[in-house]
Design a protein around this motif. Structure first.
Motif, PDB file in Angstrom:
ATOM      1  N   ALA A   1      36.275  43.930  46.653  1.00 41.42           N
ATOM      2  CA  ALA A   1      37.690  44.032  46.293  1.00 41.42           C
ATOM      3  C   ALA A   1      37.855  44.175  44.789  1.00 41.42           C
ATOM      4  O   ALA A   1      38.692  44.970  44.313  1.00 41.42           O
ATOM      5  N   LEU A   2      37.085  43.453  43.999  1.00 41.38           N
ATOM      6  CA  LEU A   2      37.170  43.559  42.548  1.00 41.38           C
ATOM      7  C   LEU A   2      36.786  44.964  42.090  1.00 41.38           C
ATOM      8  O   LEU A   2      37.417  45.524  41.167  1.00 41.38           O
ATOM      9  N   ARG A   3      35.765  45.540  42.721  1.00 41.98           N
ATOM     10  CA  ARG A   3      35.354  46.895  42.351  1.00 41.98           C
ATOM     11  C   ARG A   3      36.451  47.896  42.633  1.00 41.98           C
ATOM     12  O   ARG A   3      36.784  48.737  41.785  1.00 41.98           O
ATOM     13  N   ARG A   4      37.068  47.816  43.814  1.00 40.24           N
ATOM     14  CA  ARG A   4      38.137  48.751  44.166  1.00 40.24           C
ATOM     15  C   ARG A   4      39.351  48.580  43.260  1.00 40.24           C
ATOM     16  O   ARG A   4      40.009  49.546  42.881  1.00 40.24           O
ATOM     17  N   LEU A   5      39.663  47.345  42.898  1.00 39.84           N
ATOM     18  CA  LEU A   5      40.786  47.104  42.005  1.00 39.84           C
ATOM     19  C   LEU A   5      40.518  47.690  40.616  1.00 39.84           C
ATOM     20  O   LEU A   5      41.421  48.280  39.993  1.00 39.84           O
ATOM     21  N   ALA A   6      39.296  47.517  40.107  1.00 38.34           N
ATOM     22  CA  ALA A   6      38.955  48.090  38.799  1.00 38.34           C
ATOM     23  C   ALA A   6      39.070  49.605  38.822  1.00 38.34           C
ATOM     24  O   ALA A   6      39.550  50.220  37.855  1.00 38.34           O
ATOM     25  N   GLU A   7      38.645  50.243  39.927  1.00 36.86           N
ATOM     26  CA  GLU A   7      38.769  51.695  40.055  1.00 36.86           C
ATOM     27  C   GLU A   7      40.238  52.117  40.045  1.00 36.86           C
ATOM     28  O   GLU A   7      40.612  53.112  39.410  1.00 36.86           O
ATOM     29  N   ALA A   8      41.072  51.350  40.741  1.00 41.57           N
ATOM     30  CA  ALA A   8      42.497  51.675  40.792  1.00 41.57           C
ATOM     31  C   ALA A   8      43.135  51.547  39.406  1.00 41.57           C
ATOM     32  O   ALA A   8      43.935  52.406  38.997  1.00 41.57           O
ATOM     33  N   VAL A   9      42.785  50.483  38.671  1.00 40.67           N
ATOM     34  CA  VAL A   9      43.335  50.308  37.326  1.00 40.67           C
ATOM     35  C   VAL A   9      42.942  51.467  36.425  1.00 40.67           C
ATOM     36  O   VAL A   9      43.764  52.050  35.710  1.00 40.67           O
ATOM     37  N   ASP A  10      41.673  51.830  36.451  1.00 45.34           N
ATOM     38  CA  ASP A  10      41.192  52.925  35.604  1.00 45.34           C
ATOM     39  C   ASP A  10      41.839  54.259  35.971  1.00 45.34           C
ATOM     40  O   ASP A  10      42.051  55.114  35.107  1.00 45.34           O
ATOM     41  N   ALA A  11      42.157  54.432  37.265  1.00 49.06           N
ATOM     42  CA  ALA A  11      42.755  55.686  37.724  1.00 49.06           C
ATOM     43  C   ALA A  11      44.268  55.690  37.601  1.00 49.06           C
ATOM     44  O   ALA A  11      44.919  56.700  37.883  1.00 49.06           O
ATOM     45  N   GLY A  12      44.854  54.580  37.182  1.00 45.16           N
ATOM     46  CA  GLY A  12      46.298  54.511  37.062  1.00 45.16           C
ATOM     47  C   GLY A  12      47.017  54.413  38.385  1.00 45.16           C
ATOM     48  O   GLY A  12      48.211  54.732  38.474  1.00 45.16           O
ATOM     49  N   VAL A  13      46.312  53.952  39.415  1.00 43.44           N
ATOM     50  CA  VAL A  13      46.906  53.807  40.747  1.00 43.44           C
ATOM     51  C   VAL A  13      47.459  52.391  40.891  1.00 43.44           C
ATOM     52  O   VAL A  13      46.711  51.420  40.725  1.00 43.44           O
ATOM     53  N   PRO A  14      48.740  52.232  41.187  1.00 39.39           N
ATOM     54  CA  PRO A  14      49.294  50.877  41.345  1.00 39.39           C
ATOM     55  C   PRO A  14      48.584  50.111  42.455  1.00 39.39           C
ATOM     56  O   PRO A  14      48.354  50.649  43.546  1.00 39.39           O
ATOM     57  N   ALA A  15      48.231  48.867  42.159  1.00 43.56           N
ATOM     58  CA  ALA A  15      47.531  48.025  43.135  1.00 43.56           C
ATOM     59  C   ALA A  15      48.247  46.698  43.269  1.00 43.56           C
ATOM     60  O   ALA A  15      48.791  46.163  42.299  1.00 43.56           O
ATOM     61  N   VAL A  16      48.244  46.180  44.496  1.00 42.38           N
ATOM     62  CA  VAL A  16      48.879  44.911  44.805  1.00 42.38           C
ATOM     63  C   VAL A  16      47.856  43.997  45.463  1.00 42.38           C
ATOM     64  O   VAL A  16      47.103  44.420  46.350  1.00 42.38           O
TER      65      VAL A  16
ATOM     66  N   PHE B   1      44.454  27.194  41.520  1.00 45.71           N
ATOM     67  CA  PHE B   1      43.189  27.239  42.253  1.00 45.71           C
ATOM     68  C   PHE B   1      43.126  28.487  43.135  1.00 45.71           C
ATOM     69  O   PHE B   1      42.614  28.437  44.252  1.00 45.71           O
ATOM     70  N   GLY B   2      43.654  29.594  42.646  1.00 50.84           N
ATOM     71  CA  GLY B   2      43.741  30.797  43.453  1.00 50.84           C
ATOM     72  C   GLY B   2      42.998  31.969  42.860  1.00 50.84           C
ATOM     73  O   GLY B   2      42.160  31.837  41.963  1.00 50.84           O
ATOM     74  N   ILE B   3      43.365  33.159  43.323  1.00 48.86           N
ATOM     75  CA  ILE B   3      42.613  34.364  43.007  1.00 48.86           C
ATOM     76  C   ILE B   3      42.843  34.847  41.583  1.00 48.86           C
ATOM     77  O   ILE B   3      42.076  35.654  41.063  1.00 48.86           O
ATOM     78  N   VAL B   4      43.892  34.364  40.917  1.00 49.43           N
ATOM     79  CA  VAL B   4      44.164  34.806  39.550  1.00 49.43           C
ATOM     80  C   VAL B   4      42.973  34.543  38.631  1.00 49.43           C
ATOM     81  O   VAL B   4      42.628  35.361  37.775  1.00 49.43           O
ATOM     82  N   ARG B   5      42.328  33.398  38.787  1.00 48.85           N
ATOM     83  CA  ARG B   5      41.182  33.063  37.926  1.00 48.85           C
ATOM     84  C   ARG B   5      40.082  34.112  38.053  1.00 48.85           C
ATOM     85  O   ARG B   5      39.516  34.574  37.050  1.00 48.85           O
TER      86      ARG B   5
ATOM     87  N   GLY C   1      38.364  40.839  34.157  1.00 49.64           N
ATOM     88  CA  GLY C   1      38.957  41.657  33.120  1.00 49.64           C
ATOM     89  C   GLY C   1      40.114  42.532  33.568  1.00 49.64           C
ATOM     90  O   GLY C   1      40.496  43.471  32.856  1.00 49.64           O
ATOM     91  N   LEU C   2      40.691  42.240  34.721  1.00 47.86           N
ATOM     92  CA  LEU C   2      41.782  43.059  35.239  1.00 47.86           C
ATOM     93  C   LEU C   2      43.104  42.666  34.595  1.00 47.86           C
ATOM     94  O   LEU C   2      43.395  41.477  34.462  1.00 47.86           O
ATOM     95  N   PRO C   3      43.930  43.647  34.215  1.00 46.31           N
ATOM     96  CA  PRO C   3      45.260  43.321  33.691  1.00 46.31           C
ATOM     97  C   PRO C   3      46.178  42.928  34.839  1.00 46.31           C
ATOM     98  O   PRO C   3      46.240  43.609  35.866  1.00 46.31           O
TER      99      PRO C   3
END
Length: 445
Positions: free
Chosen positions: A83-98, A108-112, A118-120
């Protein structure tokens, strides 16, 4: 519960190709949206970001609970790395991700994990499972400690519950109410267990530690540990009338920092404790002893030969769970009075060591303030990380050092000789010597 679901299996997606764009783009934030643990509708911010999303990540139950766009890629959370890999690809490609999560994803959640990658991020929180649990039982929780047993040693959560009057625990399979309850037997605690929060199957029950061990609990659930000022009930009850008000049982600090350094400091003067016949560890010695014990939230300290209880009480002021062992029943009364005066919880075991140590929960550190070599031998047999002892008799130093070294401990020692300012007639001042004391510290590699 506010965490990624550890679901095994492959990563299902609606399209296998990576998210790409032909032209250079500006990276976009990943929007992390919490779904309300109390069962309320999703935050209004979810609809527009979801409609524009090209990638949606979440647990299976979260993806099923919202209208995911038909043309969006989806990743069902199992192992987090894909999931982290796919999210990084989406950020780099400018694709909105949720990313969908439970409650407040910063608790104590996924934000950490997303931040560590390094995801914005833009985070839209909802009511957390902890907030929902406290609300359901009608308890204030501004002075509560919140800990997690998910993915870490549950002893830390147990010791937090032993030490503090109000603790919320995010549980995990194998580290839930049954296991935590087993560790709290002997402590006066009422446990409130909240299962299936925000669903039609929601259930909250109040049980004693003993009752918790005999039950099977649904995962995930939230455990609230409340210091109980009265006897536990005879059976599981509706929590609406069961939780003791933590404001009535002592230990709740007005600065809302239950595990912070005590406002009044430590190594307090002897006058701050009731004691008899000067049977108290002097403040100069206590300062070094407490430093060597390294008390903090999540650790259990034994105070053997507790006397006035001053060493154990100051460890409790620093957030540790404390067991005081004292053979003199009258001294036990003093220990309880001193603990109450300093608004901390100290469990008292009345009995003569080493026999009284049998069956006690495993300590992280032990202070031996009384007893002979047989007591020290019984302590090192339990293999705590650190053992600290004070000796007034010089002839006991060598046998104690030898015993610690034979058990594999590295030993340090100091003799403390303090001289205190004392007024003399006529306005003069002299230095009055206190009895010298040897402090030994054994540390296990």
């Amino acid at each position: 519960m506010t965490r990624a679901e550890p679901v095994s299996g492959a990563e299902p997606v609606t399209r296998a190709e990576p998210v790409t764009r032909a032209e250079p783009v500006t990276p976009v934030d990943v929007t992390v949206v919490g779904l309300d643990a109390a069962g309320a509708p999703p935050h209004p911010a979810l609809a527009p970001v979801l409609a524009a999303a090209g990638l949606v990540v979440g647990a299976a139950r979260h993806l099923a609970a919202v209208p995911v766009p038909a043309d969006a890629d989806t990743v069902t959370l199992g192992p987090l790395a894909p999931a982290l890999r796919r999210l990084a690809e989406a950020v780099d490609a400018g694709v909105p991700a949720v990313v969908l999560a439970s409650g407040d994803p910063g608790l104590f959640g996924i934000v950490r994990r997303l931040r560590a990658a390094g995801l914005p991020l833009r985070v839209v929180p909802a009511v957390s499972s902890v907030a929902a649990a406290f609300a359901r039982v009608g308890l204030p929780w501004d002075g509560a400690a919140v800990v997690t047993a998910h993915g870490r040693d549950p002893r830390t959560a147990v010791n937090a519950c032993r030490a503090l009057p109000l603790v919320a625990v995010l549980t995990a399979p194998g580290a839930g109410a049954a296991e935590l309850g087993a560790g709290l037997i002997g402590w006066s605690r009422r446990l409130l267990v909240a299962e299936h929060l925000g669903t039609a199957a929601e259930r909250i029950r109040a049980v004693s530690a003993e009752q918790a061990t005999a039950e099977t609990w649904a995962d995930p659930h939230v455990l609230l540990s409340v210091a109980d000022s009265g006897p536990a009930g005879s059976g599981p009850t509706d929590a609406g009338s069961a939780g003791a008000d933590p404001g009535t049982v002592g230990g709740m600090r007005v600065d809302n920092q239950p595990a912070a350094a005590p406002a009044g400091g430590w190594a307090l003067p002897e006058s701050r404790y009731a004691h008899r016949d000067s049977m108290i560890t002097k403040s100069e010695v206590r300062a070094l002893v407490v430093a060597r014990l390294r008390p903090r939230l999540g650790r259990l300290i034994w105070d053997i030969g507790a006397g006035s209880g001053s060493v154990g009480i100051e460890c409790a002021l620093l957030g540790a769970a404390v067991l005081a062992v004292e053979q003199d029943p009258e001294a036990g009364v003093t220990i309880r009075a001193n603990a109450a005066a300093h608004a901390v919880h100290v469990r008292l075991v009345t009995g003569r060591a080493p026999a009284a140590l049998a069956g006690l929960p495993e300590p992280d550190a032990v202070f031996v303030g009384g007893g002979g070599v047989d007591v020290l031998a019984a302590v090192v047999a339990r293999r705590p990380e650190r053992v600290v002892l004070t000796l007034a008799a010089v002839d006991r130093v060598a046998p104690s050092v030898g015993l610690l070294r034979a058990a594999g401990y590295t030993v340090e020692g100091s003799q403390l000789s303090a001289a205190r300012l004392t007024d003399l007639p006529g306005g003069s001042i002299r230095l009055a010597a206190t009895n010298p004391v040897v402090v030994l510290t054994g540390e296990r590699p």
